[in-house]
Design a protein around this motif. Structure first.
Motif, PDB file in Angstrom:
ATOM      1  N   ALA A 120       0.833  -1.203   0.000  1.00  0.00           N
ATOM      2  CA  ALA A 120       0.000   0.000   0.000  1.00  0.00           C
ATOM      3  C   ALA A 120       0.868   1.254   0.000  1.00  0.00           C
ATOM      4  N   ILE A 121       1.937   1.240   0.779  1.00  0.00           N
ATOM      5  CA  ILE A 121       2.850   2.384   0.812  1.00  0.00           C
ATOM      6  C   ILE A 121       3.494   2.576  -0.552  1.00  0.00           C
ATOM      7  N   SER A 122       3.935   1.496  -1.147  1.00  0.00           N
ATOM      8  CA  SER A 122       4.570   1.574  -2.468  1.00  0.00           C
ATOM      9  C   SER A 122       3.616   2.144  -3.512  1.00  0.00           C
ATOM     10  N   GLU A 144       1.773   7.000  -6.629  1.00  0.00           N
ATOM     11  CA  GLU A 144       0.738   7.992  -6.953  1.00  0.00           C
ATOM     12  C   GLU A 144       1.236   9.410  -6.674  1.00  0.00           C
ATOM     13  N   ILE A 145       1.850   9.588  -5.514  1.00  0.00           N
ATOM     14  CA  ILE A 145       2.367  10.908  -5.138  1.00  0.00           C
ATOM     15  C   ILE A 145       3.447  11.346  -6.133  1.00  0.00           C
ATOM     16  N   TRP A 146       4.326  10.426  -6.484  1.00  0.00           N
ATOM     17  CA  TRP A 146       5.397  10.715  -7.443  1.00  0.00           C
ATOM     18  C   TRP A 146       4.806  11.159  -8.772  1.00  0.00           C
ATOM     19  N   LEU A 171      12.546   9.089  -1.551  1.00  0.00           N
ATOM     20  CA  LEU A 171      12.458   8.954  -0.098  1.00  0.00           C
ATOM     21  C   LEU A 171      11.376   9.882   0.454  1.00  0.00           C
ATOM     22  N   GLU A 172      11.331  11.097  -0.041  1.00  0.00           N
ATOM     23  CA  GLU A 172      10.307  12.051   0.387  1.00  0.00           C
ATOM     24  C   GLU A 172       8.904  11.488   0.140  1.00  0.00           C
ATOM     25  N   PHE A 173       8.680  10.956  -1.049  1.00  0.00           N
ATOM     26  CA  PHE A 173       7.364  10.426  -1.398  1.00  0.00           C
ATOM     27  C   PHE A 173       7.062   9.163  -0.591  1.00  0.00           C
ATOM     28  N   GLN A 190       6.086  10.244   2.917  1.00  0.00           N
ATOM     29  CA  GLN A 190       4.752  10.835   2.899  1.00  0.00           C
ATOM     30  C   GLN A 190       3.689   9.734   2.808  1.00  0.00           C
ATOM     31  N   ALA A 191       3.909   8.789   1.913  1.00  0.00           N
ATOM     32  CA  ALA A 191       2.967   7.678   1.753  1.00  0.00           C
ATOM     33  C   ALA A 191       2.893   6.843   3.034  1.00  0.00           C
ATOM     34  N   GLU A 192       4.036   6.595   3.634  1.00  0.00           N
ATOM     35  CA  GLU A 192       4.086   5.831   4.872  1.00  0.00           C
ATOM     36  C   GLU A 192       3.291   6.534   5.969  1.00  0.00           C
TER      37      GLU A 192
END
Length: 92
Positions: free
Chosen positions: A56-58, A63-65, A76-78, A81-83
């Motif tokens: 789910a995090i991946s 999606e954020i990327w 790493l930032e994305f 954030q997802a985590e």
């Protein structure tokens, strides 16, 4: 037994023990096998949950990327954030 077990290996052991238990007539042995199967299932549950969480995090990090135009060097930032989003969602 190894503390870090592959969920597939635990599932294989559960299936094998279940098949063996179905062929045995001795109630004591069957009970011991059933107890072992339950122990394996208890060890499997958190590993499967961890795998689902990581997936789910991946997916969310991707999606954020993509929403940010697919920039380089911000993975790493994305991911973080997802985590954070997934962890918050799980707490609710």
């Amino acid at each position: 037994m190894d503390q870090i077990e592959d969920p597939r290996e635990l599932e294989r052991k559960i299936d094998q023990a279940t098949r063996i238990a179905s062929r045995i007539n001795d109630p004591t042995t069957v009970e011991r096998l059933r107890a072992w199967i339950e122990e394996l299932r208890q060890r499997l549950r958190p590993r499967l949950e961890a795998r689902r969480t990581k997936q789910a995090i991946s997916a969310r990090a991707r999606e954020i990327w993509e929403q940010n135009g697919c920039p380089t060097d911000r993975d790493l930032e994305f991911w973080l954030q997802a985590e954070s989003e997934i962890s918050e969602h799980q707490r609710q």
